[in-house]
Design an enzyme around this catalytic site. Sequence first.
Site, PDB file in Angstrom:
ATOM      1  N   LYS A 102      11.731 -57.672 -23.593  1.00 28.56           N
ATOM      2  CA  LYS A 102      12.849 -56.779 -23.202  1.00 28.56           C
ATOM      3  C   LYS A 102      13.601 -57.156 -22.113  1.00 28.56           C
ATOM      4  O   LYS A 102      12.791 -57.733 -21.002  1.00 28.56           O
ATOM      5  CB  LYS A 102      12.335 -55.526 -23.237  1.00 28.56           C
ATOM      6  CG  LYS A 102      13.354 -54.431 -23.162  1.00 28.56           C
ATOM      7  CD  LYS A 102      12.856 -53.057 -22.835  1.00 28.56           C
ATOM      8  CE  LYS A 102      12.157 -52.659 -21.478  1.00 28.56           C
ATOM      9  NZ  LYS A 102      11.792 -51.345 -21.135  1.00 28.56           N
TER      10      LYS A 102
ATOM     11  N   LYS B 139       2.238 -51.609 -19.110  1.00 25.45           N
ATOM     12  CA  LYS B 139       2.498 -51.500 -17.540  1.00 25.45           C
ATOM     13  C   LYS B 139       0.823 -51.606 -16.919  1.00 25.45           C
ATOM     14  O   LYS B 139       0.817 -51.934 -15.980  1.00 25.45           O
ATOM     15  CB  LYS B 139       2.943 -50.453 -17.076  1.00 25.45           C
ATOM     16  CG  LYS B 139       4.412 -50.394 -17.448  1.00 25.45           C
ATOM     17  CD  LYS B 139       5.394 -49.157 -17.340  1.00 25.45           C
ATOM     18  CE  LYS B 139       6.840 -49.318 -17.507  1.00 25.45           C
ATOM     19  NZ  LYS B 139       7.281 -48.249 -17.597  1.00 25.45           N
TER      20      LYS B 139
ATOM     21  N   LYS C   5      14.467 -53.835 -16.212  1.00 24.91           N
ATOM     22  CA  LYS C   5      15.035 -53.739 -14.672  1.00 24.91           C
ATOM     23  C   LYS C   5      13.681 -54.206 -13.604  1.00 24.91           C
ATOM     24  O   LYS C   5      14.089 -54.499 -12.491  1.00 24.91           O
ATOM     25  CB  LYS C   5      15.717 -52.537 -14.396  1.00 24.91           C
ATOM     26  CG  LYS C   5      14.928 -51.353 -14.281  1.00 24.91           C
ATOM     27  CD  LYS C   5      15.890 -50.055 -13.909  1.00 24.91           C
ATOM     28  CE  LYS C   5      16.003 -48.816 -14.884  1.00 24.91           C
ATOM     29  NZ  LYS C   5      14.822 -48.257 -15.492  1.00 24.91           N
TER      30      LYS C   5
HETATM   31  P1  TYM Z   1      14.512 -46.657 -18.547  1.00 27.30           P
HETATM   32  O1  TYM Z   1      14.770 -46.299 -17.141  1.00 27.30           O
HETATM   33  O2  TYM Z   1      13.586 -47.867 -18.583  1.00 27.30           O
HETATM   34  O3  TYM Z   1      15.783 -47.163 -19.196  1.00 27.30           O
HETATM   35  C1  TYM Z   1      16.877 -46.408 -19.402  1.00 27.30           C
HETATM   36  C2  TYM Z   1      17.643 -46.340 -20.745  1.00 27.30           C
HETATM   37  O4  TYM Z   1      17.893 -47.512 -21.018  1.00 27.30           O
HETATM   38  C3  TYM Z   1      17.360 -48.102 -22.263  1.00 27.30           C
HETATM   39  N1  TYM Z   1      16.807 -49.625 -21.979  1.00 27.30           N
HETATM   40  C4  TYM Z   1      17.609 -50.633 -22.825  1.00 27.30           C
HETATM   41  N2  TYM Z   1      18.248 -50.702 -24.187  1.00 27.30           N
HETATM   42  C5  TYM Z   1      18.483 -51.652 -24.610  1.00 27.30           C
HETATM   43  N3  TYM Z   1      17.826 -52.535 -24.087  1.00 27.30           N
HETATM   44  C6  TYM Z   1      17.193 -52.724 -23.146  1.00 27.30           C
HETATM   45  N4  TYM Z   1      16.885 -54.086 -22.779  1.00 27.30           N
HETATM   46  C7  TYM Z   1      17.029 -51.799 -22.638  1.00 27.30           C
HETATM   47  N5  TYM Z   1      16.241 -51.469 -21.355  1.00 27.30           N
HETATM   48  C8  TYM Z   1      16.340 -50.015 -21.181  1.00 27.30           C
HETATM   49  C9  TYM Z   1      16.251 -47.144 -22.409  1.00 27.30           C
HETATM   50  O5  TYM Z   1      15.774 -47.162 -23.729  1.00 27.30           O
HETATM   51  C10 TYM Z   1      16.642 -45.941 -21.866  1.00 27.30           C
HETATM   52  O6  TYM Z   1      17.335 -45.303 -22.936  1.00 27.30           O
HETATM   53  N6  TYM Z   1      11.426 -43.140 -19.678  1.00 27.30           N
HETATM   54  C11 TYM Z   1      12.413 -43.607 -19.847  1.00 27.30           C
HETATM   55  C12 TYM Z   1      13.347 -42.578 -18.675  1.00 27.30           C
HETATM   56  C13 TYM Z   1      13.290 -41.238 -19.158  1.00 27.30           C
HETATM   57  C14 TYM Z   1      14.102 -40.411 -19.990  1.00 27.30           C
HETATM   58  C15 TYM Z   1      13.316 -39.295 -19.876  1.00 27.30           C
HETATM   59  C16 TYM Z   1      14.801 -40.916 -21.030  1.00 27.30           C
HETATM   60  C17 TYM Z   1      12.372 -40.134 -18.363  1.00 27.30           C
HETATM   61  N7  TYM Z   1      12.651 -39.104 -19.081  1.00 27.30           N
HETATM   62  C18 TYM Z   1      14.058 -38.285 -20.847  1.00 27.30           C
HETATM   63  C19 TYM Z   1      15.191 -40.004 -22.076  1.00 27.30           C
HETATM   64  C20 TYM Z   1      14.904 -38.747 -22.037  1.00 27.30           C
HETATM   65  C21 TYM Z   1      12.867 -44.855 -19.136  1.00 27.30           C
HETATM   66  O7  TYM Z   1      11.975 -45.548 -18.387  1.00 27.30           O
HETATM   67  O8  TYM Z   1      14.110 -45.513 -19.279  1.00 27.30           O
END
Ligand code: TYM
Length: 335
Positions: free
Chosen positions: A200, A115, A203
């Site tokens: 990946k 990032k 979003k």
């Molecule tokens: P985030 O918002 O990027 O994604 C949310 C969840 O979706 C999964 N994910 C994917 N899985 C498979 N293929 C993909 N292309 C893909 N893109 C996203 C992510 O692995 C995630 O499970 N830091 C985290 C958010 C967060 C969080 C937490 C998660 C903040 N605090 C505490 C668990 C526990 C994040 O940016 O997820």
Amino acid sequence: MAHTARIFSGIKPTGHLTLGNYLGAIRQWVETDQHRADALFCVVDLHALTVDHDPARVRRLSRQAVTLLLAAGLDPERCTVFLQSHVDEHTRLAYLLECTATDGEMRRMIQYKEKVAREQAAGRSVRLSLLTYPVLMAADILAYGADEVPVGDDQAQHLELTRDLAVRFNQRYGPAFTVPRAVLPKVAARVMDLQDPTSKMGKSHAESSGIVYLLDEADVARRKVMRAVTDSGSEVTYDREAQPGVTNLLEILAACTGRQPLELAGAYASYGALKRDTADAVVELCRPVRERHAQLCADPSYVDEVLRAGAERARGLARPTVDAAYRAIGLMPPA
Ligand code: TYM
């Protein structure tokens, strides 16, 4: 009495939710997690402020994410759905964990490095919160004493850090935290971009032709899958190195249909047929979510009430854990 597992997971409102979010995380939350454990699901809006952001858009995307989680099937009677910024304990605990983590440890995080590169390429300065982000994420999890954290593969490193911080804190100051573990889906733990199957599906990427959003109209989603980049050659093989594009489609189709990617590979003689079936499966998977989302949008007060009740329950759970951590680390309780 047997201990009911506590599950926590979160999603960041930095863009419209994608098929990757759904297959990598949300679907497990809906289909199994909320039924088998005391589960909390959080739209982590504070995390959306770590990169250049537009306040009105974050507000809009936060509501949209909550509405989509409910549309996907999270049931507020079974689990707790809330917004991170509604519960002060997350940031209260994050500070203690900043006093537990090291600067070097933070700079090693892969997502941070990626990032930073993206922000710098866009000529933007890097917010300090981008560096400390994984500490806030650890606080999200540890505040609730979560045993399990169902996430996609890209969050595995952040979960390792969370475990390290919990263990270190407990060793120094006494047993304050449950040490959680990541739970990854068996297939589609990392859904790749349809136009660039070596990166990946994310979003917040600017180029959206390789990203299926849960709210894409059926014809839009279908077109994106049909135009997916495939590989040279014409055989359908399940091999991430040699055939990343085809392998990604096989993983998506497998996740949508509950079959095995390897077995599916044997069933297709051409890329065209694989794309068509994958497109159909994706469209059918997203359709009910989109329809239910439209219904829920007509009743914003329902979503507000879910969030109010969710935050109240979450506060009640997190407060004692975070208070105990404040005492353990050496802070005097207020008189
Ligand atoms: P985030 O918002 O990027 O994604 C949310 C969840 O979706 C999964 N994910 C994917 N899985 C498979 N293929 C993909 N292309 C893909 N893109 C996203 C992510 O692995 C995630 O499970 N830091 C985290 C958010 C967060 C969080 C937490 C998660 C903040 N605090 C505490 C668990 C526990 C994040 O940016 O997820």
